[in-house]
Design an enzyme around this catalytic site. Sequence first.
Site, short mmCIF file in Angstrom:
data_model
loop_
_atom_site.label_atom_id
_atom_site.label_comp_id
_atom_site.label_asym_id
_atom_site.label_seq_id
_atom_site.Cartn_x
_atom_site.Cartn_y
_atom_site.Cartn_z
N HIS A 98 -5.37 9.98 -0.52
CA HIS A 98 -6.08 10.28 0.58
C HIS A 98 -4.99 10.60 1.59
O HIS A 98 -6.28 10.41 3.44
CB HIS A 98 -6.93 8.41 0.92
CG HIS A 98 -5.91 7.48 1.26
ND1 HIS A 98 -6.08 6.73 0.46
CD2 HIS A 98 -5.41 7.22 2.13
CE1 HIS A 98 -4.58 6.05 0.60
NE2 HIS A 98 -4.64 5.89 1.80
N HIS A 132 0.79 -1.30 -0.31
CA HIS A 132 -0.11 0.10 -0.16
C HIS A 132 1.37 1.78 -0.15
O HIS A 132 1.48 1.45 1.05
CB HIS A 132 -0.94 -0.02 1.32
CG HIS A 132 -1.64 1.96 1.05
ND1 HIS A 132 -2.83 1.62 0.48
CD2 HIS A 132 -1.85 2.38 2.08
CE1 HIS A 132 -3.45 3.03 0.38
NE2 HIS A 132 -2.79 2.81 1.58
N ASP A 157 -7.43 1.33 2.07
CA ASP A 157 -7.08 2.85 3.89
C ASP A 157 -7.82 3.80 3.89
O ASP A 157 -7.71 4.34 4.85
CB ASP A 157 -5.79 3.20 3.37
CG ASP A 157 -5.26 3.83 4.27
OD1 ASP A 157 -5.26 3.56 5.67
OD2 ASP A 157 -4.47 4.81 4.64
#
Lengths: 963, 963
Positions: free
Chosen positions: B413, B39, B163
Amino acid sequence: IRFKRASVFQQGTKVIKKPKSCPGTQPSMLNVHLVPHTHDDVGWLKTVDQYYYGDRNDIQHAGVQYILDSVVEQLQKDPARRFIYVETGFFYRWWRQQDQAMRHIVTQLVDEGRLEFINGGWCMSDEAATHYTAVIDQMTLGLRFLNETFGECGRPRVAWHIDPFGHAREHASIFAQMGYDGLFFGRLDYQDKARRMKTKEMEMLWRASDSLTPPMADLFTGVLPNGYNPPDGFCWDQLCNDAPIRDDPQLEDFNVDDIVKRFLNVAHAQSEVYKTTHIIMTMGSDFQYENANLWYKNLDKLIHYVNAKQSNGSKVNLLYSTPSCYLQELHNANTTWPLKTDDFFPYADDAHDFWTGYFTSRPALKRYERLSNSRLQTCNQLEVLGGRRSRKGLFGEGGSDSMREAMAVAQHHDAVSGTEKQHVAFDYAKRLAAGWGPCQVLVSNSLAALSGSDAPRVYCENLNISVCPLTESSPKFTMNVYNPLGHAVMWPVRLPVNGTAYGVFDAKGSPVDSASREVRGHKGYAINELVFQVQAPPLGFTTYSISLLQNGPPPTPLENKAPLSIQNKFLKVTFDPDTYLLSSLSNLETKQTIKLSQNFYWYNASAGNNAESRQPSGAYIFRPNSSTPFIISKMIKVDSVKNAVLQEVRQWFGPWVTQVVRLYKDSRQLELEWTVGPVPVGDGLGKEVITRFDTNIRTSGLFYTDSNGREVLERRRDYRPTWDLKQTEPIAGNYYPINSRAYIKDKDNQLTVVTDRSQGGSSIADGSLEIMLHRRLLYDDVRGVGEPLSEPGEDGQGGLVARGTLLLALTPPEKAADLHRPLAQSVTWSSLRLFSGLHAALPPAVHLLTLSQWDRESVLIRLEHQYQAKESKSFSEPVTVNLQKLFSTLEIVGATEMSLGANQWKDQMTRLDWKTSSGECGGKKIEGISLHYSIKIQALCWHCADHPLEEQIYNELCPVTNL
Amino acid sequence: IRFKRASVFQQGTKVIKKPKSCPGTQPSMLNVHLVPHTHDDVGWLKTVDQYYYGDRNDIQHAGVQYILDSVVEQLQKDPARRFIYVETGFFYRWWRQQDQAMRHIVTQLVDEGRLEFINGGWCMSDEAATHYTAVIDQMTLGLRFLNETFGECGRPRVAWHIDPFGHAREHASIFAQMGYDGLFFGRLDYQDKARRMKTKEMEMLWRASDSLTPPMADLFTGVLPNGYNPPDGFCWDQLCNDAPIRDDPQLEDFNVDDIVKRFLNVAHAQSEVYKTTHIIMTMGSDFQYENANLWYKNLDKLIHYVNAKQSNGSKVNLLYSTPSCYLQELHNANTTWPLKTDDFFPYADDAHDFWTGYFTSRPALKRYERLSNSRLQTCNQLEVLGGRRSRKGLFGEGGSDSMREAMAVAQHHDAVSGTEKQHVAFDYAKRLAAGWGPCQVLVSNSLAALSGSDAPRVYCENLNISVCPLTESSPKFTMNVYNPLGHAVMWPVRLPVNGTAYGVFDAKGSPVDSASREVRGHKGYAINELVFQVQAPPLGFTTYSISLLQNGPPPTPLENKAPLSIQNKFLKVTFDPDTYLLSSLSNLETKQTIKLSQNFYWYNASAGNNAESRQPSGAYIFRPNSSTPFIISKMIKVDSVKNAVLQEVRQWFGPWVTQVVRLYKDSRQLELEWTVGPVPVGDGLGKEVITRFDTNIRTSGLFYTDSNGREVLERRRDYRPTWDLKQTEPIAGNYYPINSRAYIKDKDNQLTVVTDRSQGGSSIADGSLEIMLHRRLLYDDVRGVGEPLSEPGEDGQGGLVARGTLLLALTPPEKAADLHRPLAQSVTWSSLRLFSGLHAALPPAVHLLTLSQWDRESVLIRLEHQYQAKESKSFSEPVTVNLQKLFSTLEIVGATEMSLGANQWKDQMTRLDWKTSSGECGGKKIEGISLHYSIKIQALCWHCADHPLEEQIYNELCPVTNL
């Protein structure tokens, strides 16, 4: 017998000489040898297997399996890339898990010089706390693996001791004799380094022996520019945080110009302090290269962008290289080098930061390692003597491999040094204990085979605390004693018993003097100790039978009064009538007497809170906060015992320091058995406990300590032979390692102290000799271990109790070696069990250094002349050994001479020659550093001669040269 | 025009369908899909390029270049291994630096499904603070790269929002319309998760639109079992400390049996809460796989040892897999799934840990991102309209790429969300500013080309603080205004000037009403502001000429008294005569009036020191330590101004809160321009500043907020549609994101607030609506960012001043959308400069979502029906667009219909069908999620219809379906 090379020895080796694979250099430029490397501690903050697997990364991120995976992967990507690997103990673990395809790839990388083995021992041994016998063993274990796996291309040419905290001359000597062409290291005294940088003496020729004819023990030695780290700002490992080379102009922070400029500055600055147009940079550090891509990707770019400047007139040339390629270029430079004859102890990295604490740290581990060394030699020898039934016999499968590997690991510079975390220290001890398991089986098998008796044997492991259930409870038992030495030696034996009187009989049934006396503060069931002296034949065992004659308390109760003196026919010791402390020592044979007082003291360890420096004492560093130690007690309590075998005076200095002064009937040395601990720290003060001998010997600032148990070096207070010392720590800065002995002397008297483990010591005042016995500290010394050195006691808490012996001898200086050489060997190689393996004892000067099964059909033997040049009138002389007739159970059918590391035929061993600046030396090719006989045997006569091999074998001579 | 596929679009794509590469499973067993993944935040604690290169590893160890190097390396070692990659912004950086050989390898891995792209946007966008237009753009940017590079095999089938901190329904709708078959995420409310685990509703069908005909916006949605992390104890990345699998029995700590046992326990426990015989495990986490060998080596062993148990009867089968392979198995299971129609806001991971602070965090960045979005649309449009001379013209080389990439990165994000470190927030802003540079050149080039005038243009970037050197000092200047909307809109313009009176003339030379009035607290040289209203043609620009008539102070000095009311022909606002605060709002057209009071308050941010929970407010989390906010001031100071263009009441609430109530002559909305900051924290209290509107509207606990600026969702206080909420935070637990508008209503009145950026808000009491404007906090909220959210002021210290506007409209509910839809578009897509690109304005219901140069010969157009179903009587209806005649400078020669992401022909787009447990829905194959016209154009009519494509093109119709 005919000289021939044992074919079995060649198994797995290749003798095809590969073309030199060193990268090209630019003669008209400054060549920067970038050496990608990893430094993999064989245990430190984690155990060796935790490091191998990358377990417990919460303690330290490090996983050697991945390092080797990754490096091999990255080396394949570009033939220009190089890597060196050092610790064979790790490499061996990895190799076992690889499939044939991977082994093939690695072999090719090794053959092409892209992966090069450096140093190559099982570990990178400590230099201050190791015994030469164990160092040779651990090097042999690693070198043998490399030899058998990769042949000549896997043979290290360079010794690489980048991390050890000070450097022993004996290590350099061993490396020279093993055929190494050079040694590089990282740590030396900061003052020494500053001077060497100024005078361009960072590289030198080290003459590492007083005894061996140069250039036998000459070793080219280089100090690395930056420890073993990369230059500041150029560390690209995953463990580093330096900026990567950001060369994509479309992304932010393009930094190529800045990086190139900074690197050129570093390279030019470094070239100012070295002699040639070649410099070396160590591009790596502790456990680096787990993700080698990070390093190589950035190094590729660095080389590319820096060398690209050449088209604009830059005269700096970067290349991937290895220490041996760098060394080759230094050799090609055909210049002269300064000569070094002393050693690199002690090591200080700042004015108040002397790494002299670890000489003593973890005294119990240091003793256990030494005891284990003795057990390994016994195990090795009985494996040879007992033949095949030793490994698989009456008591199951035994073997020496685990013990050998455990001992090899224990030589690591964070193992026996005492500078590991507590849980790792436990692991080392556990490995030694576990290694002893298969050895016990092997010894039992071997003794059964040799003696024909299949009686199960019990090994009493707790004799040091007077515990042995068998002897405590049995009214009748036998004891086998094995002597691993080539000479007969007398050892005292003390067995925990509950009887008052015992009959003790030797193997011939003759009675032996014995006595029983009370155990003070016994831990087990035994209330008494049975004492007698035993003697086993050279390289053989004997059996004593013991039977209870009378039960009950000891016949002669302890006297609570101190005797004014004790003596036997050789020695007399007197005690001060007021203090009960030692007051004099006399040698009754030579009729010499010295004043000798002794007491115990503790230095208050610095807590790192004073104005001069924030450095506390720790596992590595000794730093008393005052030069005056606190005395444990000026007045002591004593009791004593005297019987047919010994006289003992038991001295009580306080609740945590006691000593037994012990004189055996037939002994020429006085035994001082000290017990220290648990060292109390409830007062918030760390303590470094010493014992100090004060004499009237006129030492004029001089004292003597050994180097790894082999040769002895002169030390002078507040002085270094090679630079004008500015002494900043009057105590710690005068401490040196003592591995087996230390002495002080004047023209008449020499007081020699033989130790049972490595310790630190010094002579702070004339006539004085002090030895540090134990340390318990409250602060970490900020060198990475991250724990204060405060070993737990048996219950896991409190503090550890350490016990040991110092053997004192008083002689004229010229006779001292005749005593301390065999004495130290008998302490180091202590006894265990009857069958005379040797037809005859070896001559007194010769020590059977190694007798070990090599493979099914050959045996490795090392014979050693144990005296130093000129130290003994009787024994520092050539000596003849009848090798053929030496072993009763071996038929010697052939012998091959090997290098000291047993990884090379001696006659194929060539080393580079070096010129010193004084014009000394410079033999073209070194012939015969040592002799190595192989028969069904590979044997070595060490510290012997460079006579033609065949002649020696036929003549069965092994003369000591230059003595 | 003929429908045809523009051949240029196919450039670089491959349309060969590869055989399915999913690994085999065991039908009779529990199949554990192990999904290796990383990620990679496109900025968070480090900037995006620091993450890419692995720079600043002192902040966080993370280097994406190495991750991709390493994963590609490891994938090659075993065809069974799988990996997914998500963030195309990073992949693109890496790909550019690879040589052909490496590109070939990667392409093959992609073709074989061993490396699979998932999600595939430039980043993994935030869901609470993003606007749908920017999300579509960033997805398109990433998907286009994948399409052109890898063709069909590179097209993601699964959305992967593991996430983001809560999940917007509009995101799911967008994914569905882009052709994704499923969405997986990691974070949802802990109560929701607990319930879903109990009822096996972790996987569901999400019906993500009220307007689109199912299954157009239906999306299979799965909640991952453990966030996006591996099960506890099974993390083998270099960033983890779990024990590796130690399977060498010769080394210490052999742990295979233990590992297998623990894993089987985990797998069985997980299978208890999922429906099928397949479960997924995410084997990776943040920036993992930098050294992929660690993961794969241990996963290989895990699979081997666990599956080896099958021969002893184990029914667990491990396999390397990917989310799409897992999804395929779920689909094959042919079962039914629960239906979800609301969204996943707010997100709480514990009783007092509501992630509702980031809805407002960094208000200035949130506004700058929105402004930049508008600029990007303008830049895109003018690139199309100006033709080739836009990119390379009179003013140099311009372009939209940097701006597009900067905007794409800003959707991440931890970007527009405000949850990054301060230096990273600066980097995002810097990128947006830097991106605007080439766009300015492009705009200047384009305007020059379109207008024939080569006058250099000045861009005044500081109008928000009333600074523009040109207007301040010039007695005569012109202003171009560009309108990026498809409709004519009126904007107010306020220019800093120093004159008292100006003449303002439109492009035809007609005079325009204007007025000059004093600037309060001016920052620049300007003492006055010149105010007038402008109107530009749809998708075109116009020019206004301004000339100084009179110097000196403003003609009408500010009045220091508050008026009792202000009004124009549409609106009337009254003020309380005692407090000077707002007291009512009337719509004069509809003759409706509500009581309306407004004030500013601050919640005292929890410092994390109270008994219930240690959770402080921070960048992510909003947690007031009391439900009652402190009022800024009950009494305020005011002054006012009134002229031909506007009426203003300036309200002074205190030294750090002011507001201008502004009513323009022709405006149907009331403008409230708030200024908050620097928020004082000298009292040691963190502050979260809100404004609150209190009305007599009978809301019955209901309020409404939009989803990413598109559809509007109903919210109910202390309630969640899908579970029985236990409310634990009465304020923070009722906050929802407001991206463009919020409203409260009863049957008669609707008060709509249109915002200029994303903010958080709620209705805590009936009739009340509050919006959080600014936050300044003293503690980190322990979610990783490691900094308190306390943005520095202009001087790098103090606190940041934020300024913005809220637009208020009062209407009957059924007429609200007619006002707020175009209003919100005009706020989001603000004006910039003359040439009418459109032949005619678009119908009011249609928004020109995208007009952007695709490549040299084609253009991407997205047309959007901007109304939601049923919300407008006038406009929530099908509408017809004459595409051919729309653009004056473009000759439309062909059109191709594409998916919303423009990475697929619409007629080739197939999606999996899913059954809900209520038996609803289940169309076999989804046809025409959206229309995408390509001519020399690729166009899309979004929220339109699924009518046959050719028909639409010939008919030039774009009706809204299901409205």
